[in-house]
Design an enzyme around this catalytic site. Sequence first.
Site, short mmCIF file in Angstrom:
data_model
loop_
_atom_site.label_atom_id
_atom_site.label_comp_id
_atom_site.label_asym_id
_atom_site.label_seq_id
_atom_site.Cartn_x
_atom_site.Cartn_y
_atom_site.Cartn_z
CE LYS A 162 -3.65 -2.73 0.01
NZ LYS A 162 -3.19 -3.91 -0.68
C1 LIG Z 1 -9.08 -3.75 -1.87
C2 LIG Z 1 -8.55 -4.38 -0.83
N1 LIG Z 1 -9.07 -4.68 0.33
C3 LIG Z 1 -8.87 -5.17 1.60
C4 LIG Z 1 -7.41 -5.64 1.59
C5 LIG Z 1 -6.82 -6.42 2.79
O1 LIG Z 1 -6.05 -5.51 3.33
P1 LIG Z 1 -4.93 -6.11 4.71
O2 LIG Z 1 -3.86 -7.06 3.76
O3 LIG Z 1 -4.46 -5.13 5.26
O4 LIG Z 1 -6.01 -7.22 5.41
C6 LIG Z 1 -6.62 -5.39 0.29
C7 LIG Z 1 -5.32 -5.69 0.57
O5 LIG Z 1 -4.36 -6.14 -0.51
C8 LIG Z 1 -7.24 -4.89 -0.74
O6 LIG Z 1 -6.46 -4.67 -1.74
#
Ligand SMILES: Cc1ncc(COP(=O)(O)O)c(C=O)c1O
Length: 390
Positions: free
Chosen positions: A194
């Site tokens: 991110k």
């Molecule tokens: C659109 C989206 N939602 C949710 C997530 C989940 O994030 P996390 O890895 O912090 O749980 C991601 C991670 O890649 C994502 O791209």
Amino acid sequence: MDKPSPAKRMIPISLPLLGEEEQAAAARPIGSGWVTQGPEVAAFEKEFAEYAGAAHACAVSNCTTALHLALKAAGVGHGDEVITVSHSFIATANSIRYCGALPVFVDINPRTFNIDPERVEEAITERTKAVLAVHQIGMPCDLSALLPIARRHGLALIEDAACAIGSEILWEGQWEKVGKPHGDAACFSFHPRKVITTGDGGMITTRHAQWDQQFRLWRQHCMSVPDTARHHSDRVIVEHYTGLGYNYRLTDIQAAVGREQLKRLPSMIVRRRELAERYVKLLSDIEGLVLPHEPAWARSTWQSYCLGLPEQASQIPVMQALKDLGVATKTGIMCAHREPAYVSFPLCHPLPESERAQDRSLLIPLFTQMTEDDQDYVVDCLHKILNATA
Ligand SMILES: Cc1ncc(COP(=O)(O)O)c(C=O)c1O
């Protein structure tokens, strides 16, 4: 003796920007002895809320857990339906299933890769409880179209803003940050892919004080008095566990890193947007190549830069040719409904644009530290490979 071969150039698709400031920050809680959900987390929440313009921000272990809690706060439970996209990282759909609810997938707008508001209205049934809209790869989704639909039908609007810290939308004539939030809650990720990272980590912003209180209970097993409050009290306090909660805590080590990342964020976004503009200039002469579209009311963080391939180019061979030249890429965003984990789920609506976006697009390198030389190299490789397929 053979001459050593020159080191192969390798341009990654993304690279976290972490420096001495983050190293020093991580040492702070380690030195203090308070290493989880303590003062650094509280400060990170406050600074994040200020940045996003949010009334409340609650730190959690990652964006998946943030989504789970936001949906629970919206009252999503067993047998309910939540309208969302399949065209997203699988965490989006999974968070709905954690609530015992059914993800109802609708198609995307192929220009922005975001949920198509027209498809949302058609998909509403008496079991629909919420809309979970993703700001995919940092591009704001069309909240000004989605919000009236959600309000008209009495649905919660949850924003999956995993990739969208720093993205902006033009709202009633003013540029506002994603995460204010414009819906009921917005969920962010600090995974290393991110724009800013704490290793892993998440944040939920909400406009509802009561939701924020609920998040704080749930993230720590519904402990009635947090350990920080007990620690600072002169009186003995015995806590109780008032419901079924979770361990969704962020550590102080992560939060301390996050605070440094927040300081860097404005300049990181300026640089990312410069690189995206440069890609437009340098790639617009490749016939048939579809460059990403940023609507006039949106400013993306360009968490990823996604190209639509010309008709004659095959996705995997193009990716392999780029890899052979030292340029990392990824296929377009996945579609959850095509994964084994979702094959038994009813697909109520056709998803041709989602499938096409996954099969016919390519994420190319874009990260803050990318030099113009790196970018020129990526562009040259794309010209060479795509012009050869024309
Ligand atoms: C659109 C989206 N939602 C949710 C997530 C989940 O994030 P996390 O890895 O912090 O749980 C991601 C991670 O890649 C994502 O791209």
